[in-house]
Motif scaffolding. Sequence first.
Motif, PDB file in Angstrom:
ATOM      1  N   VAL A   1       7.984   6.046   5.223  1.00  0.00           N
ATOM      2  CA  VAL A   1       8.241   4.688   5.705  1.00  0.00           C
ATOM      3  C   VAL A   1       8.372   4.695   7.218  1.00  0.00           C
ATOM      4  O   VAL A   1       7.769   3.872   7.917  1.00  0.00           O
ATOM      5  N   ARG A   2       9.154   5.616   7.725  1.00  0.00           N
ATOM      6  CA  ARG A   2       9.380   5.688   9.169  1.00  0.00           C
ATOM      7  C   ARG A   2       8.080   6.004   9.906  1.00  0.00           C
ATOM      8  O   ARG A   2       7.779   5.393  10.925  1.00  0.00           O
ATOM      9  N   GLU A   3       7.294   6.954   9.377  1.00  0.00           N
ATOM     10  CA  GLU A   3       6.045   7.354  10.036  1.00  0.00           C
ATOM     11  C   GLU A   3       4.996   6.247  10.018  1.00  0.00           C
ATOM     12  O   GLU A   3       4.353   5.977  11.023  1.00  0.00           O
ATOM     13  N   SER A   4       4.802   5.622   8.855  1.00  0.00           N
ATOM     14  CA  SER A   4       3.694   4.679   8.750  1.00  0.00           C
ATOM     15  C   SER A   4       4.043   3.256   9.169  1.00  0.00           C
ATOM     16  O   SER A   4       3.175   2.535   9.632  1.00  0.00           O
ATOM     17  N   LEU A   5       5.301   2.848   8.989  1.00  0.00           N
ATOM     18  CA  LEU A   5       5.666   1.461   9.292  1.00  0.00           C
ATOM     19  C   LEU A   5       6.658   1.317  10.440  1.00  0.00           C
ATOM     20  O   LEU A   5       6.859   0.214  10.939  1.00  0.00           O
ATOM     21  N   GLY A   6       7.321   2.403  10.799  1.00  0.00           N
ATOM     22  CA  GLY A   6       8.298   2.334  11.884  1.00  0.00           C
ATOM     23  C   GLY A   6       9.557   1.578  11.503  1.00  0.00           C
ATOM     24  O   GLY A   6      10.199   0.958  12.345  1.00  0.00           O
ATOM     25  N   LEU A   7       9.910   1.613  10.215  1.00  0.00           N
ATOM     26  CA  LEU A   7      11.099   0.905   9.724  1.00  0.00           C
ATOM     27  C   LEU A   7      12.125   1.898   9.200  1.00  0.00           C
ATOM     28  O   LEU A   7      11.761   2.958   8.688  1.00  0.00           O
TER      29      LEU A   7
ATOM     30  N   ASP B   1       0.827  -1.204   0.000  1.00  0.00           N
ATOM     31  CA  ASP B   1       0.000   0.000   0.000  1.00  0.00           C
ATOM     32  C   ASP B   1       0.866   1.261   0.000  1.00  0.00           C
ATOM     33  O   ASP B   1       0.580   2.217  -0.717  1.00  0.00           O
ATOM     34  N   LEU B   2       1.920   1.253   0.798  1.00  0.00           N
ATOM     35  CA  LEU B   2       2.817   2.406   0.834  1.00  0.00           C
ATOM     36  C   LEU B   2       3.507   2.597  -0.511  1.00  0.00           C
ATOM     37  O   LEU B   2       3.606   3.714  -1.011  1.00  0.00           O
TER      38      LEU B   2
END
Length: 98
Positions: A45-51, A29-30
């Motif tokens: 990526v960092r905001e939505s998945l924490g990776l 989705d991202l």
Amino acid sequence: MDPTNDAAAPAQHPAPPPELDERAVQVLDLERRWWRYAGAKEDAVRESLGLSATQYYQVLNTVIDSPAALAHDPVLVQRLRRMRDSRVRGRAAGPARA
């Protein structure tokens, strides 16, 4: 043809691809919508998945190699595979010489 042989053989149906886990769906989705975010993709990526970016691309490459991802979104997965293959070929060719 002997119809008795056909009736005795069990029907062979391919098994459905395994389901994608929640993280794999989130990654796809991202990838589909990241350009809508203001700022860098790594921030999204960092905001939505924490990776971290490295972790994200490791997960993404694993996801796009799975048959379940291809079944989930074939157009996106094929595009991502082509882009990855193009980058790999570019690295293998080395720097251009003048």
